[in-house]
Design an enzyme around this catalytic site. Structure first.
Site, PDB file in Angstrom:
ATOM      1  N   ARG A  89       0.845  -1.197   0.000  1.00 35.26           N
ATOM      2  CA  ARG A  89       0.000   0.000   0.000  1.00 35.26           C
ATOM      3  C   ARG A  89       0.881   1.249   0.000  1.00 35.26           C
ATOM      4  O   ARG A  89       2.019   1.219   0.440  1.00 35.26           O
ATOM      5  CB  ARG A  89      -0.893   0.036   1.244  1.00 35.26           C
ATOM      6  CG  ARG A  89      -2.031  -0.962   1.223  1.00 35.26           C
ATOM      7  CD  ARG A  89      -2.836  -0.908   2.504  1.00 35.26           C
ATOM      8  NE  ARG A  89      -2.065  -1.308   3.669  1.00 35.26           N
ATOM      9  CZ  ARG A  89      -1.499  -0.493   4.538  1.00 35.26           C
ATOM     10  NH1 ARG A  89      -1.627   0.825   4.414  1.00 35.26           N
ATOM     11  NH2 ARG A  89      -0.822  -0.958   5.572  1.00 35.26           N
ATOM     12  N   LYS A 230      -8.339  -2.348   1.630  1.00 32.76           N
ATOM     13  CA  LYS A 230      -8.211  -1.396   2.715  1.00 32.76           C
ATOM     14  C   LYS A 230      -8.990  -0.104   2.418  1.00 32.76           C
ATOM     15  O   LYS A 230      -9.322   0.644   3.335  1.00 32.76           O
ATOM     16  CB  LYS A 230      -6.734  -1.106   3.019  1.00 32.76           C
ATOM     17  CG  LYS A 230      -6.035  -2.263   3.758  1.00 32.76           C
ATOM     18  CD  LYS A 230      -6.644  -2.523   5.114  1.00 32.76           C
ATOM     19  CE  LYS A 230      -5.825  -3.233   6.177  1.00 32.76           C
ATOM     20  NZ  LYS A 230      -5.309  -4.548   5.987  1.00 32.76           N
ATOM     21  N   HIS A 250      -9.321  -3.215  13.450  1.00 29.56           N
ATOM     22  CA  HIS A 250      -8.303  -3.866  12.641  1.00 29.56           C
ATOM     23  C   HIS A 250      -7.799  -5.058  13.448  1.00 29.56           C
ATOM     24  O   HIS A 250      -6.810  -4.970  14.173  1.00 29.56           O
ATOM     25  CB  HIS A 250      -7.162  -2.870  12.355  1.00 29.56           C
ATOM     26  CG  HIS A 250      -6.161  -3.380  11.368  1.00 29.56           C
ATOM     27  ND1 HIS A 250      -4.824  -3.069  11.422  1.00 29.56           N
ATOM     28  CD2 HIS A 250      -6.304  -4.173  10.278  1.00 29.56           C
ATOM     29  CE1 HIS A 250      -4.194  -3.649  10.418  1.00 29.56           C
ATOM     30  NE2 HIS A 250      -5.066  -4.326   9.716  1.00 29.56           N
ATOM     31  N   SER A 268       0.166  -4.419  10.570  1.00 28.86           N
ATOM     32  CA  SER A 268       0.624  -5.369   9.566  1.00 28.86           C
ATOM     33  C   SER A 268       1.843  -6.163  10.027  1.00 28.86           C
ATOM     34  O   SER A 268       2.794  -5.593  10.567  1.00 28.86           O
ATOM     35  CB  SER A 268       0.960  -4.608   8.292  1.00 28.86           C
ATOM     36  OG  SER A 268       1.311  -5.521   7.303  1.00 28.86           O
ATOM     37  N   LYS A 272      -1.863 -11.281  12.957  1.00 26.76           N
ATOM     38  CA  LYS A 272      -3.325 -11.438  12.981  1.00 26.76           C
ATOM     39  C   LYS A 272      -3.765 -12.669  12.184  1.00 26.76           C
ATOM     40  O   LYS A 272      -4.520 -13.499  12.672  1.00 26.76           O
ATOM     41  CB  LYS A 272      -4.025 -10.190  12.395  1.00 26.76           C
ATOM     42  CG  LYS A 272      -3.879  -8.941  13.218  1.00 26.76           C
ATOM     43  CD  LYS A 272      -4.664  -7.786  12.622  1.00 26.76           C
ATOM     44  CE  LYS A 272      -4.243  -7.398  11.238  1.00 26.76           C
ATOM     45  NZ  LYS A 272      -2.838  -6.955  11.129  1.00 26.76           N
ATOM     46  N   THR A 273      -3.281 -12.745  10.945  1.00 21.99           N
ATOM     47  CA  THR A 273      -3.720 -13.843  10.076  1.00 21.99           C
ATOM     48  C   THR A 273      -3.144 -15.170  10.558  1.00 21.99           C
ATOM     49  O   THR A 273      -3.864 -16.160  10.700  1.00 21.99           O
ATOM     50  CB  THR A 273      -3.292 -13.555   8.619  1.00 21.99           C
ATOM     51  OG1 THR A 273      -3.904 -12.331   8.214  1.00 21.99           O
ATOM     52  CG2 THR A 273      -3.723 -14.670   7.684  1.00 21.99           C
ATOM     53  N   ASP A 287      -8.781 -10.070   9.560  1.00 24.06           N
ATOM     54  CA  ASP A 287      -8.251  -8.701   9.469  1.00 24.06           C
ATOM     55  C   ASP A 287      -9.187  -7.559   9.871  1.00 24.06           C
ATOM     56  O   ASP A 287      -8.727  -6.559  10.375  1.00 24.06           O
ATOM     57  CB  ASP A 287      -7.773  -8.463   8.036  1.00 24.06           C
ATOM     58  CG  ASP A 287      -6.802  -7.305   7.925  1.00 24.06           C
ATOM     59  OD1 ASP A 287      -5.811  -7.288   8.672  1.00 24.06           O
ATOM     60  OD2 ASP A 287      -7.025  -6.417   7.097  1.00 24.06           O
ATOM     61  N   ARG A 352       2.068 -12.277  -0.957  1.00 24.65           N
ATOM     62  CA  ARG A 352       0.738 -12.477  -0.357  1.00 24.65           C
ATOM     63  C   ARG A 352      -0.050 -13.525  -1.097  1.00 24.65           C
ATOM     64  O   ARG A 352       0.196 -13.810  -2.262  1.00 24.65           O
ATOM     65  CB  ARG A 352      -0.063 -11.172  -0.469  1.00 24.65           C
ATOM     66  CG  ARG A 352       0.451 -10.035   0.365  1.00 24.65           C
ATOM     67  CD  ARG A 352      -0.262  -9.994   1.697  1.00 24.65           C
ATOM     68  NE  ARG A 352       0.216  -8.896   2.505  1.00 24.65           N
ATOM     69  CZ  ARG A 352      -0.289  -8.606   3.694  1.00 24.65           C
ATOM     70  NH1 ARG A 352      -1.274  -9.300   4.220  1.00 24.65           N
ATOM     71  NH2 ARG A 352       0.206  -7.599   4.384  1.00 24.65           N
TER      72      ARG A 352
END
Ligand code: ATP
Ligand code: MN
Length: 566
Positions: A89, A230, A250, A268, A272-273, A287, A352
């Site tokens: 991003r 996002k 988030h 990031s 989390k994932t 997410d 990713r």
């Protein structure tokens, strides 16, 4: 025809019926695929397209991608693409239109860069005209698994694999809905369009601009799919708290057998994932979530996992999800094969994969659950190596750490970040929060005060020293620590207070060596540890100055206190 071409052999031996592959259009001959007959692109100004592909299936989108040489298949059937110039991003090129709708509600500055409506209108015209003579892919989808907050999103793109990304990542309407669906929001993505930077009222050639009045997000100059995901996340981070008093977060979320929900907040790369994929706890989402008075729901219908150094042993659920339908971004293959080399960093460290959430074996069929979270984990990637692998926070500390949002940016997810960079990202999501941080914090505070929720701070970053001398926290240790906390086995152990941060560190945790629990023990030089802890405390206090005037005593009391060093 070339005899070696398997396809030419197929054509001669099978009666081929191409007409069954070409679905009849509803209105124009140039339109393929199911759509609402009342919808058209012309009214948006997208007038002279070549062919319009509406709501193609995943298979059709994969075929279109391969036909255009925009992707290849891996040996597990996943589609591998290259996102081009941008592999992450670009927060500095994200803008919000400042107008009657937003001027008094958006927290301008920081990541919320304002642009005049005229800047949007000019870029919008460029975007819609860009489609002249080009094929266009439209995908209808929606966000928010709780029907009360459903937001229909129509993604319009130049690229078939962007449409597939939208299909993977957002919630998928039933096929029968595609003939009647009306979008609430539009995302129009034109990766090949280069804007003129300052002349167009923006920074450089790429942009993502959200217009809350028109309910349109336009993206140009970048094919990085994360901007689509996002972009809508930012929209929901505005709408849900502002219009509905629903906390937008988030975080990832999963749920135990007894219905106990766990949330994992983190910026990031903090886990989390990875950490929410747990064979014993069905996944709600990886997410983006909303928390209402009585439920937690996913905004999305898919996951977007990092694949750098991925292995079947360490992350089996994610590894197994990388198959037909999944999109791999910016990976490399072992030479002469279509086997992914997950260690490849030649293009970016932010490699990713996106896939529909049901590719995770024990994902919930409907990503919305009734009930309150019982455990909340704040994931921080502490590149200083100061914070403990796990500690327990009281309400004041929870609010303090939430507002602070301390972590390190890891390489890759944002343009220009090549090694861990300490940052304070309020609410663990500053780049995506249009409203003032205290809006989110006070919604969280209300919930924490009302219920008996355990809040834990996890350091998934460094141990045994700072970045450079220490090492990354062991993933199996982090997983074990989480399991112990979720199963209530840290409820009755002894705790010690961290002398600087005041958080409560368990003295023991089953199946994890006790000496790693207090980070001071993991450093060779205790003096260096103490000095680093002080340095971090100073950084926390400096960062918190901007909240100090508004924060209550309970929160201010949670501020770290530097040690007197001899
Ligand atoms: P994003 O918001 O960008 O999606 P994320 O919070 O979901 O980021 P993950 O995709 O889970 O982050 O990435 C965490 C990465 O760190 C993974 O590649 C994981 O293998 C790695 N990792 C290494 N050690 C740990 C640890 N102790 N805990 C969590 N993750 C770890
Ligand atoms: Mn993630």
């Amino acid at each position: 025809m070339d005899d070696k071409n398997p396809v030419s052999g197929l054509e001669s031996s099978i009666t081929f019926a191409p007409q069954i592959l070409e679905r009849k259009s509803a209105t124009y001959m140039s339109i393929t695929g199911p759509k609402n007959p009342k919808s058209n692109l012309e009214s948006l100004g997208i007038k002279n397209t070549k062919k319009q592909f509406w709501n193609l299936t995943a298979e059709e989108l994969i075929e279109e991608t391969i036909k255009r040489n925009q992707g290849v298949l891996s040996d597990t059937g996943a589609l591998a693409v290259d996102t081009g110039e941008f592999t992450g991003r670009s927060p500095k090129d994200k803008f919000i239109v400042k107008d009657e709708t937003t001027k008094d509600s958006v927290d301008w500055g920081g990541f919320n860069n304002p642009v005049e409506p005229a800047v949007f209108d000019n870029l919008y015209n460029k975007v819609v005209n860009y489609f002249d003579g080009k094929d266009v892919f439209v995908r209808d989808c929606y966000a928010c698994a709780d029907d009360a907050y459903r937001l229909n999103v129509r993604v319009i793109s130049e690229l078939p694999w962007s449409a597939l990304f939208a299909y993977n990542m957002f919630l998928r309407p039933k096929n029968s809905e595609l003939n009647t669906i009306e979008p609430d929001w539009l995302v129009i993505q034109a990766p090949g369009l280069k804007a003129e930077g300052v002349k167009d009222g923006i920074r450089q050639h790429n942009f993502a601009v959200v217009n809350f009045t028109k309910k349109i997000a336009i993206i140009g100059g970048t094919a990085y799919t994360g901007e689509i995901k996002k972009g809508i996340f930012s929209v929901l981070n505005y709408i849900l708290p502002h219009n509905h008093k629903v906390l937008a977060m988030h975080c990832s979320a999963n749920v135990g057998k007894s219905g106990d929900v766990a949330l994992f907040f983190g910026l990031s790369g903090t886990g989390k994932t990875t950490l929410s994929a747990d064979p014993n706890r069905p996944l709600i989402g990886d997410d983006e979530h909303g928390w209402t008075n009585n439920s937690v729901f996913n905004f999305e219908g898919g996951c977007y996992a990092k694949t750098i150094d991925l292995s079947a042993e360490k992350e089996p659920d994610i590894y197994k999800a990388i198959r037909h339908g999944a999109i791999l971004e910016n990976i490399g293959f072992y030479e002469g094969t279509r086997t992914v080399d997950y260690s490849f960093k030649g293009k970016t460290e932010n490699t990713r994969v996106s896939y529909p959430i049901n590719y995770i074996e024990n994902a919930l069929p409907k990503s919305s659950v009734n009930g309150e979270p019982k455990n909340i984990f704040f994931l921080t990637y502490d590149a200083f190596g100061v914070l403990p692998p796990i500690s327990k926070l009281n309400v004041g500390q929870a609010m303090y750490f939430f507002l602070s949002g301390f972590t390190s940016k890891v390489a890759g997810t944002e343009t220009g970040v090549t090694e861990p960079q300490t940052t304070f990202s309020t609410c663990f999501g500053a780049p995506f929060l249009p409203l003032h941080p205290t809006v989110y914090a006070s919604l969280l505070g209300e919930k924490l005060r009302k219920s008996n929720i355990n809040v834990w701070l996890l350091n998934t970053g460094y141990t045994g020293g700072s970045y450079g001398t220490g090492k990354r926290m062991s993933l199996p240790h982090t997983r074990t620590i989480i399991t112990e906390a979720l199963n209530g086995r840290l409820d009755n152990v002894e705790f010690e207070k961290h002398p600087v941060f005041g958080v409560s560190i368990p003295k023991t945790c089953a199946n994890v060596p006790a000496e790693i629990l207090n980070p001071r023990n993991t450093w060779q030089s205790k003096e260096q540890y103490d000095a680093k802890a002080n340095e971090l405390a100073i950084a926390f206090n400096k960062n918190f100055e901007k909240f100090a005037a508004k924060a209550e005593k309970e929160i201010l009391d949670a501020a770290p206190r530097s040690l007197q060093l001899v």
